[in-house]
Write an enzyme that holds these catalytic residues in place. Structure first.
Site, short mmCIF file in Angstrom:
data_model
loop_
_atom_site.label_atom_id
_atom_site.label_comp_id
_atom_site.label_asym_id
_atom_site.label_seq_id
_atom_site.Cartn_x
_atom_site.Cartn_y
_atom_site.Cartn_z
N ASP A 66 -0.74 9.21 -10.34
CA ASP A 66 -0.60 8.18 -11.37
C ASP A 66 0.87 7.86 -11.63
O ASP A 66 1.24 6.69 -11.84
CB ASP A 66 -1.26 8.63 -12.67
CG ASP A 66 -2.77 8.68 -12.58
OD1 ASP A 66 -3.32 8.11 -11.61
OD2 ASP A 66 -3.41 9.27 -13.48
N ASN A 76 -2.34 13.02 -4.17
CA ASN A 76 -3.33 13.48 -5.13
C ASN A 76 -3.84 14.87 -4.81
O ASN A 76 -3.99 15.72 -5.69
CB ASN A 76 -4.51 12.50 -5.19
CG ASN A 76 -4.20 11.25 -5.99
OD1 ASN A 76 -3.40 11.27 -6.92
ND2 ASN A 76 -4.84 10.15 -5.63
N ASP A 126 0.84 -1.19 0.00
CA ASP A 126 0.00 0.00 0.00
C ASP A 126 0.88 1.25 0.00
O ASP A 126 1.86 1.33 0.76
CB ASP A 126 -0.91 0.00 1.23
CG ASP A 126 -2.01 1.05 1.13
OD1 ASP A 126 -3.01 0.78 0.45
OD2 ASP A 126 -1.85 2.11 1.74
N ASP A 156 -4.64 2.58 -4.46
CA ASP A 156 -3.19 2.68 -4.24
C ASP A 156 -2.63 1.39 -3.66
O ASP A 156 -1.54 1.39 -3.09
CB ASP A 156 -2.88 3.85 -3.30
CG ASP A 156 -3.54 3.69 -1.93
OD1 ASP A 156 -4.50 2.91 -1.82
OD2 ASP A 156 -3.08 4.33 -0.97
#
Length: 319
Positions: free
Chosen positions: A210, A201, A193, A236
């Site tokens: 991304d 973000n 993770d 994620d």
């Protein structure tokens, strides 16, 4: 692969028995009967042991099916029986495009079409137009099956990272769990993770997020062994299957790859398959290890050890 091939062998052999029973008594009928029994026996062998075979072994199995069908066409006592036997080559075309990559599948298709075409032309009473028509049908089947396989494989891929998606991972998990239960070969599962991904973000935009996901995917894909399955589990989170690797070795591998991300904080949970575990139990164990890694400060890896809780292999933070 093994189940599909065994099924086609079984249906081909059964169809051959019906074809041989309708032929005139004599030596050709006996040969057709023996070829049909050979196909049925081959189906039983593939169904029993095929799952343990390497992929290359299926080239021999599919090629052998072509040989059986061509032989049946050659020994058939009449044109109608020859055509009935030749139609079974469609099973080979489906298998080839289902199992193998484009060039390999085309090679099997060419061998099957050439063999059956030659055998039919050697048979008396079969017009050339009928043979050409059968070849066109085989080519059409090959094109359609190839397209369906491409669409199916694309459906199992994550478009952002190029890794397997959740669907592809679940398919691999089912196969590897079955193999681990049957052969007792170790199997480890890992959940990875990206820590604080939402803040990436929110602060730098989704394009930055991304890029982080693609970088993680590229590094792990490059460093993992060929037999590993690495997937984007969702959002994620990434998931990893390591066949043949016990939990301690899996954690060591995670540590080595983890160190290649000094600027990305990752939390990892590792669990080893235990006899009797279901797929969901194995992934819950990995998820529990991941949870413990997060509540202990993130940026670390934990190994699930069952009732005694989870721990890293040496109790230290992995950086």
């Amino acid at each position: 692969m093994a189940t599909t091939l065994a099924t086609f062998y079984a249906f081909g052999g059964t169809a051959g028995l019906f074809v041989s029973s309708s032929a005139e008594p004599g030596t050709p009928r006996s040969v057709l009967f023996l070829l049909s029994l050979t196909a049925l026996a081959s189906g039983a062998i593939v169904g029993r042991w095929g799952a343990r075979w390497p992929r290359n072994a299926f080239h021999l199995a599919v090629g052998s099916a072509t040989g059986l069908i061509v032989t049946a066409v050659l020994v058939a006592p009449d044109p109608l029986t020859s055509l009935a036997a030749a139609i079974l080559i469609a099973f080979v075309v489906v298998d080839a495009h289902f199992f193998f990559s484009g060039p390999q599948a085309l090679a099997h298709l060419a061998a099957a079409a050439t063999g059956v075409t030659g055998a039919l032309l050697l048979s008396d009473g079969i017009p050339l137009g009928v043979v050409v028509g059968l070849d066109l049908v085989l080519i059409g089947i090959g094109i359609v099956i190839h397209r369906l396989v491409v669409l199916a494989s694309t459906a199992s891929l994550d478009p952002l990272t190029g890794l397997s998606n959740r669907r592809g991972f679940d398919q691999a998990l089912d196969e590897l769990m079955s193999e681990a239960a049957r052969s007792r070969v170790p199997l480890s599962a890992v959940l990875v993770d990206v820590d604080h991904f939402k803040s990436v973000n929110d602060t730098h935009g989704h394009e930055a997020g991304d890029r982080v996901l693609r970088r993680v995917a590229d590094v792990w894909r490059r460093e993992l062994p060929a037999e590993a399955t690495f997937a984007r589990h969702g959002g994620d989170e990434f998931s990893l299957l390591l066949p043949g690797m016990p939990g301690g070795d899996a954690l060591a591998l995670v540590r080595r790859i983890y160190a290649l991300h000094p600027d990305i904080s990752l939390s990892c949970g590792v669990a080893q398959y235990r006899p009797g575990d279901s797929a969901s139990q194995l992934m819950r164990s990995a998820d529990r290890a991941l949870y413990d890694a997060k509540i202990r400060g993130r940026n670390r890896a934990q190994l699930f050890t069952g009732t005694e809780g989870t721990r890293s292999s040496d109790g230290v933070v992995i950086v």
